[in-house]
Design a protein around this motif. Sequence first.
Motif, PDB file in Angstrom:
ATOM      1  N   ASN A  62       0.871  -1.180   0.000  1.00 28.98           N
ATOM      2  CA  ASN A  62       0.000   0.000   0.000  1.00 28.98           C
ATOM      3  C   ASN A  62       0.905   1.225   0.000  1.00 28.98           C
ATOM      4  OD1 ASN A  62      -1.737   2.109   0.405  1.00 28.98           O
ATOM      5  ND2 ASN A  62      -2.894   1.133   2.056  1.00 28.98           N
ATOM      6  N   PRO A  63       1.029   1.927  -1.128  1.00 33.18           N
ATOM      7  CA  PRO A  63       1.956   3.066  -1.189  1.00 33.18           C
ATOM      8  C   PRO A  63       1.702   4.110  -0.111  1.00 33.18           C
ATOM      9  CG  PRO A  63       1.236   2.460  -3.390  1.00 33.18           C
ATOM     10  CD  PRO A  63       0.404   1.656  -2.436  1.00 33.18           C
ATOM     11  N   ALA A  64       0.438   4.255   0.304  1.00 27.41           N
ATOM     12  CA  ALA A  64       0.116   5.265   1.312  1.00 27.41           C
ATOM     13  C   ALA A  64       0.751   4.948   2.663  1.00 27.41           C
ATOM     14  CB  ALA A  64      -1.396   5.385   1.464  1.00 27.41           C
ATOM     15  N   LYS A  65       1.154   3.708   2.875  1.00 24.87           N
ATOM     16  CA  LYS A  65       1.749   3.309   4.148  1.00 24.87           C
ATOM     17  C   LYS A  65       3.270   3.212   4.083  1.00 24.87           C
ATOM     18  CE  LYS A  65      -2.379   0.813   5.698  1.00 24.87           C
ATOM     19  NZ  LYS A  65      -2.939  -0.494   6.159  1.00 24.87           N
ATOM     20  N   LEU A  66       3.834   3.549   2.930  1.00 24.80           N
ATOM     21  CA  LEU A  66       5.284   3.531   2.779  1.00 24.80           C
ATOM     22  C   LEU A  66       5.882   4.860   3.220  1.00 24.80           C
ATOM     23  CD1 LEU A  66       5.575   1.872  -0.756  1.00 24.80           C
ATOM     24  CD2 LEU A  66       5.941   0.755   1.462  1.00 24.80           C
ATOM     25  N   SER A  67       7.182   4.892   3.373  1.00 22.26           N
ATOM     26  CA  SER A  67       7.870   6.145   3.678  1.00 22.26           C
ATOM     27  C   SER A  67       7.728   7.107   2.507  1.00 22.26           C
ATOM     28  CB  SER A  67       9.345   5.875   3.942  1.00 22.26           C
ATOM     29  OG  SER A  67       9.991   5.452   2.739  1.00 22.26           O
ATOM     30  N   LYS A  68       8.059   8.379   2.750  1.00 18.79           N
ATOM     31  CA  LYS A  68       7.958   9.376   1.676  1.00 18.79           C
ATOM     32  C   LYS A  68       8.822   8.982   0.488  1.00 18.79           C
ATOM     33  CE  LYS A  68      11.821  12.333   3.013  1.00 18.79           C
ATOM     34  NZ  LYS A  68      12.306  13.685   3.321  1.00 18.79           N
ATOM     35  N   VAL A  69       9.979   8.375   0.780  1.00 19.49           N
ATOM     36  CA  VAL A  69      10.903   8.000  -0.292  1.00 19.49           C
ATOM     37  C   VAL A  69      10.318   6.872  -1.125  1.00 19.49           C
ATOM     38  CG1 VAL A  69      13.166   7.018  -0.819  1.00 19.49           C
ATOM     39  CG2 VAL A  69      12.941   8.772   0.956  1.00 19.49           C
ATOM     40  N   LEU A  70       9.911   5.795  -0.467  1.00 18.49           N
ATOM     41  CA  LEU A  70       9.440   4.618  -1.198  1.00 18.49           C
ATOM     42  C   LEU A  70       8.084   4.854  -1.842  1.00 18.49           C
ATOM     43  CD1 LEU A  70      10.547   1.713   1.190  1.00 18.49           C
ATOM     44  CD2 LEU A  70      11.736   2.662  -0.792  1.00 18.49           C
ATOM     45  N   SER A  71       7.197   5.594  -1.187  1.00 15.07           N
ATOM     46  CA  SER A  71       5.880   5.835  -1.778  1.00 15.07           C
ATOM     47  C   SER A  71       6.004   6.704  -3.022  1.00 15.07           C
ATOM     48  CB  SER A  71       4.948   6.491  -0.761  1.00 15.07           C
ATOM     49  OG  SER A  71       5.340   7.814  -0.457  1.00 15.07           O
ATOM     50  N   SER A  72       6.865   7.714  -2.985  1.00 12.93           N
ATOM     51  CA  SER A  72       7.045   8.579  -4.155  1.00 12.93           C
ATOM     52  C   SER A  72       7.715   7.830  -5.302  1.00 12.93           C
ATOM     53  CB  SER A  72       7.875   9.807  -3.775  1.00 12.93           C
ATOM     54  OG  SER A  72       7.204  10.588  -2.806  1.00 12.93           O
ATOM     55  N   GLN A  73       8.554   6.856  -4.964  1.00 14.63           N
ATOM     56  CA  GLN A  73       9.203   6.079  -6.018  1.00 14.63           C
ATOM     57  C   GLN A  73       8.216   5.204  -6.777  1.00 14.63           C
ATOM     58  OE1 GLN A  73      12.353   4.035  -3.954  1.00 14.63           O
ATOM     59  NE2 GLN A  73      13.764   5.755  -4.123  1.00 14.63           N
ATOM     60  N   VAL A  74       7.110   4.838  -6.143  1.00 14.73           N
ATOM     61  CA  VAL A  74       6.075   4.088  -6.859  1.00 14.73           C
ATOM     62  C   VAL A  74       5.592   4.911  -8.049  1.00 14.73           C
ATOM     63  CG1 VAL A  74       3.764   3.097  -6.709  1.00 14.73           C
ATOM     64  CG2 VAL A  74       5.377   2.783  -4.821  1.00 14.73           C
ATOM     65  N   CYS A  75       5.401   6.217  -7.825  1.00 16.67           N
ATOM     66  CA  CYS A  75       5.024   7.109  -8.932  1.00 16.67           C
ATOM     67  C   CYS A  75       6.226   7.374  -9.840  1.00 16.67           C
ATOM     68  CB  CYS A  75       4.493   8.431  -8.383  1.00 16.67           C
ATOM     69  SG  CYS A  75       3.137   8.277  -7.206  1.00 16.67           S
ATOM     70  N   GLY A  76       7.392   7.472  -9.207  1.00 20.95           N
ATOM     71  CA  GLY A  76       8.598   7.804  -9.955  1.00 20.95           C
ATOM     72  C   GLY A  76       9.025   6.759 -10.962  1.00 20.95           C
ATOM     73  N   GLN A  77       8.546   5.516 -10.802  1.00 17.95           N
ATOM     74  CA  GLN A  77       8.918   4.490 -11.782  1.00 17.95           C
ATOM     75  C   GLN A  77       8.466   4.867 -13.186  1.00 17.95           C
ATOM     76  OE1 GLN A  77       6.617   0.723 -11.785  1.00 17.95           O
ATOM     77  NE2 GLN A  77       5.405   1.617 -10.114  1.00 17.95           N
ATOM     78  N   CYS A  78       7.484   5.767 -13.292  1.00 15.60           N
ATOM     79  CA  CYS A  78       7.041   6.259 -14.602  1.00 15.60           C
ATOM     80  C   CYS A  78       7.196   7.772 -14.733  1.00 15.60           C
ATOM     81  CB  CYS A  78       5.582   5.884 -14.843  1.00 15.60           C
ATOM     82  SG  CYS A  78       5.346   4.148 -15.270  1.00 15.60           S
ATOM     83  N   HIS A  79       6.867   8.506 -13.664  1.00 11.78           N
ATOM     84  CA  HIS A  79       6.855   9.967 -13.736  1.00 11.78           C
ATOM     85  C   HIS A  79       8.239  10.542 -13.455  1.00 11.78           C
ATOM     86  CE1 HIS A  79       2.492  10.667 -14.220  1.00 11.78           C
ATOM     87  NE2 HIS A  79       2.376   9.511 -13.598  1.00 11.78           N
ATOM     88  N   ALA A  80       9.228  10.081 -14.195  1.00  9.73           N
ATOM     89  CA  ALA A  80      10.598  10.533 -13.982  1.00  9.73           C
ATOM     90  C   ALA A  80      11.409  10.352 -15.251  1.00  9.73           C
ATOM     91  CB  ALA A  80      11.242   9.745 -12.825  1.00  9.73           C
ATOM     92  N   VAL A  81      12.538  11.039 -15.309  1.00 14.82           N
ATOM     93  CA  VAL A  81      13.538  10.778 -16.339  1.00 14.82           C
ATOM     94  C   VAL A  81      14.454   9.706 -15.758  1.00 14.82           C
ATOM     95  CG1 VAL A  81      15.319  11.757 -17.810  1.00 14.82           C
ATOM     96  CG2 VAL A  81      13.433  13.201 -17.023  1.00 14.82           C
ATOM     97  N   LEU A  82      14.363   8.511 -16.256  1.00 23.06           N
ATOM     98  CA  LEU A  82      15.125   7.400 -15.678  1.00 23.06           C
ATOM     99  C   LEU A  82      15.307   6.293 -16.698  1.00 23.06           C
ATOM    100  CD1 LEU A  82      12.854   5.406 -13.143  1.00 23.06           C
ATOM    101  CD2 LEU A  82      12.030   6.550 -15.179  1.00 23.06           C
ATOM    102  N   ASP A  83      16.222   5.389 -16.391  1.00 20.56           N
ATOM    103  CA  ASP A  83      16.479   4.226 -17.227  1.00 20.56           C
ATOM    104  C   ASP A  83      16.792   3.034 -16.332  1.00 20.56           C
ATOM    105  OD1 ASP A  83      16.088   4.541 -19.928  1.00 20.56           O
ATOM    106  OD2 ASP A  83      18.051   5.418 -20.300  1.00 20.56           O
ATOM    107  N   PRO A  84      16.382   1.822 -16.745  1.00 21.03           N
ATOM    108  CA  PRO A  84      16.774   0.634 -15.978  1.00 21.03           C
ATOM    109  C   PRO A  84      18.290   0.493 -15.947  1.00 21.03           C
ATOM    110  CG  PRO A  84      15.035   0.114 -17.550  1.00 21.03           C
ATOM    111  CD  PRO A  84      15.521   1.488 -17.886  1.00 21.03           C
ATOM    112  N   LEU A  85      18.809   0.022 -14.833  1.00 17.86           N
ATOM    113  CA  LEU A  85      20.251  -0.180 -14.726  1.00 17.86           C
ATOM    114  C   LEU A  85      20.715  -1.369 -15.554  1.00 17.86           C
ATOM    115  CD1 LEU A  85      20.758   0.411 -10.876  1.00 17.86           C
ATOM    116  CD2 LEU A  85      21.214   2.009 -12.749  1.00 17.86           C
ATOM    117  N   HIS A  86      19.824  -2.343 -15.720  1.00 19.39           N
ATOM    118  CA  HIS A  86      20.190  -3.551 -16.456  1.00 19.39           C
ATOM    119  C   HIS A  86      19.139  -3.810 -17.543  1.00 19.39           C
ATOM    120  CE1 HIS A  86      23.152  -4.345 -13.350  1.00 19.39           C
ATOM    121  NE2 HIS A  86      22.210  -4.185 -12.443  1.00 19.39           N
TER     122      HIS A  86
END
Length: 675
Positions: free
Chosen positions: A304-328
């Motif tokens: 449940n993202p709402a129960k995660l820390s600010k870092v981990l919950s925001s990363q749920v959105c960040g997996q798409c809403h960011a400029v990023l690339d998979p490491l592998h």
Amino acid sequence: MNWFLFVLLIIGSAIAVVWAWRVRSGFVAVIAAVMLLASIAMFDSGNPEPIAMESEQQSKTPDLAADKTAAIGGSLKSKRSDLTLTRLEPFRPQELPTNGYVGSDACQECHAENHATWAASYHHTMTQVADPEIVLGDFRDVEINHDGRLYKLSMENGICTADFPDEADPTTRHTVPIVMTTGSHHMQVYWFTTGEKRLLGMLPLVYLKDSQEWVPRESAFLVPPHQPPSTETGRWNETCSACHTTQRKGRRLASGQWDTHVGEFGISCEACHGPGQGHLDYQRGLDGSQPNQTVASASDPIVNPAKLSKVLSSQVCGQCHAVLDPLHMDLHYQENGHRYRPGMDLRDTHGVWNRDTPEYVNTMKTLDYPDLDTLLNETYYPDGMIRVSGREYNGLIESSCYINGEMSCMSCHQLHQSASDTRSLTEWANDQLKPQAIGDQACVDCHAGPEYGPAHTHHAIGSSGAQCYNCHMPHTAYGLLKAIRNHQISSPDVGKDERVQRPNACNLCHLDQTLQWSANHLQQWYGIEPPELDAQQQQIAGSLLWLLRGNAAERALTAWSMGWEDAQQASGDDWQLPFLSALLDDDYDAVRLIARRTIKSLPGASDFELDVVTSSTSDQRQRSGLKLLQSWLKTPAATSIDRPELLITQPNGIDVLQIKQLLDQRDQSRMLLSE
């Protein structure tokens, strides 16, 4: 299918079965089984009713030829009237959840209300099969002519089709079946099958939802003028599907073909909560009936993202809403998708990029950019602030409210509408904001006390100028033919913003005031040192400088802001039309489209109609702009406004010479924003 070989296999397997029985040989029995399985596999691999045939031009683009025969690859053949979306399934990406993903339907039984609000969201409809019921575009025998290229759109037996000229050779035409769509909120993009396994191509047209019109795809984005049309074959498989579906598995084969699978089309429950099979097993028990107390897991594995820390919950959105690339991006990535799962640290699986990321140097060389700034300016302002939509996570993590406080995506956004929310589902789905985030509550949860009242805002309580977002999250990001609130929390600073050619928050509301006016107030109220400004910046409204002499991004953001209700309340709505009419013939199609929409929001112009992209010429657009100007000259505003900073004085009227001078100074730098 090779029927001769198939018959030989059947006969051979029958002989082997008989011989195995007579000699009681296990080895011969194995041979018989293998031959029988081979014959069955051969039969299944063939289509009992073939769908397509090769194009006469041997083009890679599939065709539905004029004689009603469909050409979508291989040597298969079928009448166009026989095509259905079901029969086209082998020629588009398929939904096939694996690795613990089960699909959103499995959630509905226990979470009906949450499932219903998700189903009403634009996340749900981001990617869909092109069923006529969900297609927004008009395919009822429509013809669009643009730059000498004729596009024909039609529908027959529930299949949308497009007929258009080849990219390289306009004398060659292709007629293709539309099999998938992207988007449903502001615009919709269409994908056709190429017939090369599950490889998709993009229809070079986009349908705009609000204005209900077809425009070339390049017109719907802020890109340099005169871009050639392109079907961008393979882009969905390689790029778009990574965020527009759940559990994308690209599956690019050694042959170079794409056999793309996804867990589910759209952004579904498991994109945010993680794979659901473990949750089902835990809650129901392995036999699927009662909760199983012997399950090895000590707790329910669902996230449940709402129960995660600010870092981990925001990363749920960040997996798409960011400029990023998979490491592998290895074989595992191709077969199973990226390794990130909600609740993990995104940095373990992805590199989140910023303007200083060294990998951009390699990107510049690979894509043959003339210099690094040209590449970086497509995504960031020169000071590193994100400038495009869909990359909100990058802005968030650069904000002091996140770094030093507890702000996360969940501070403002709510991915399921609460039962107490009185808004309609449609209104909620627009931004998926919590009710308290519509006002200032999300901010005053931390920034409370009298020091954040009128003494801080210097605006009346309840006014748009007192709203936290308008000063600290101004509309300086661009995307989807509009300005969007920047998610990097900042404070207005005329000098800092002007140095990077970014409109400042003060003048985006106070469109009728000069940059000097804003700089003086910021110094008086907050002690911010005013920059050295030239004569025009001291004497002419900042919005007119951005609109007339600014670059294409400044023009787009300003044109949108002139139609923004808060800005119209702060600066009036009776003076903008003469200047917006000049943008109807802007070099950038996107600027024209935004200017037209804003013009329709102004008094007396709600019925203004003009195709500013596909069918009008430059001369026609200029004539339409002139008519608008002439109609404005008949309004009371034309003879009552006496404000030199707006280039309108009495009795002289509009300062045409000054406008021409500003237009001659226009920043013609190439502008491309990578949404």
